[in-house]
Write an enzyme that holds these catalytic residues in place. Structure first.
Site, short mmCIF file in Angstrom:
data_model
loop_
_atom_site.label_atom_id
_atom_site.label_comp_id
_atom_site.label_asym_id
_atom_site.label_seq_id
_atom_site.Cartn_x
_atom_site.Cartn_y
_atom_site.Cartn_z
N PRO A 278 -5.21 20.65 2.92
CA PRO A 278 -4.28 21.28 3.98
C PRO A 278 -4.89 21.87 5.41
CG PRO A 278 -3.62 22.63 2.71
CD PRO A 278 -4.78 21.80 1.74
N CYS A 279 -6.00 20.97 5.80
CA CYS A 279 -6.53 21.49 7.37
C CYS A 279 -5.32 21.93 8.37
CB CYS A 279 -7.30 20.16 7.83
SG CYS A 279 -7.88 19.30 7.83
#
Length: 164
Positions: free
Chosen positions: A130-131
């Site tokens: 989850p950047c």
């Protein structure tokens, strides 16, 4: 090398996935299959909905709030530092955000916020790694490979269905 792909519709637009011969996820992207191209090692792309079915099911469930985490084998290509950053990204809880500086400090590299930002930007496994949960120091939604509007929607979706 052959990479097996699928593209499917989500409420955030088309989403593409690629897995290797072992079924490990090697790339994901919002957009058509060609959106995977720059996120993959050199490989021949072959559509295969059977090999990618588990990834598709989990992404679809995640994006509608029915899944909080992923149980997938992952094999993103990257340097040891990138791998370290991507592992740290997976530890950010759903519904929460952190800054590049905070992430660098957690990695015991407090002066490496820019390097963390670059590793974040090269993450080949959007959503799964989850950047989008990393924001600017002032709380601003900084750039996202698939657009800040999509980043905002992902964060809102996660906040609405986060486990307390």
């Amino acid at each position: 090398m052959t990479c097996y792909t699928d593209t499917f519709d989500t409420q955030l637009g088309p989403f593409s996935v690629a897995v290797d011969d072992t079924g490990a996820v090697i790339a994901t992207a919002f957009g058509p299959r060609r959106a995977l191209r720059g996120r993959l090692p050199r490989c021949h792309l072959t559509g295969d909905i059977v090999r990618t079915a588990a990834v598709r099911r989990q992404i679809e469930a995640y994006l509608v709030g029915q899944r909080q985490t992923f149980e997938l084998k992952l094999a993103p290509a990257g340097t040891p530092f990138q791998q370290q950053v991507w592992r740290a990204l997976r530890k950010i809880p759903r519904g929460r955000t952190t800054t590049y500086g905070e992430l660098a400090a957690k990695l015991k590299r407090p002066g490496a916020a820019r390097a963390v930002g670059r590793a974040n930007a090269t993450n080949p496994l959007c959503v799964i790694v989850p950047c989008h949960r990393v924001i600017g120091a002032g709380g601003a939604l900084t750039g996202y490979a698939f657009g800040v509007a999509r980043k905002q929607k992902l964060l809102a979706l996660e906040a609405a269905s986060a486990v307390a």
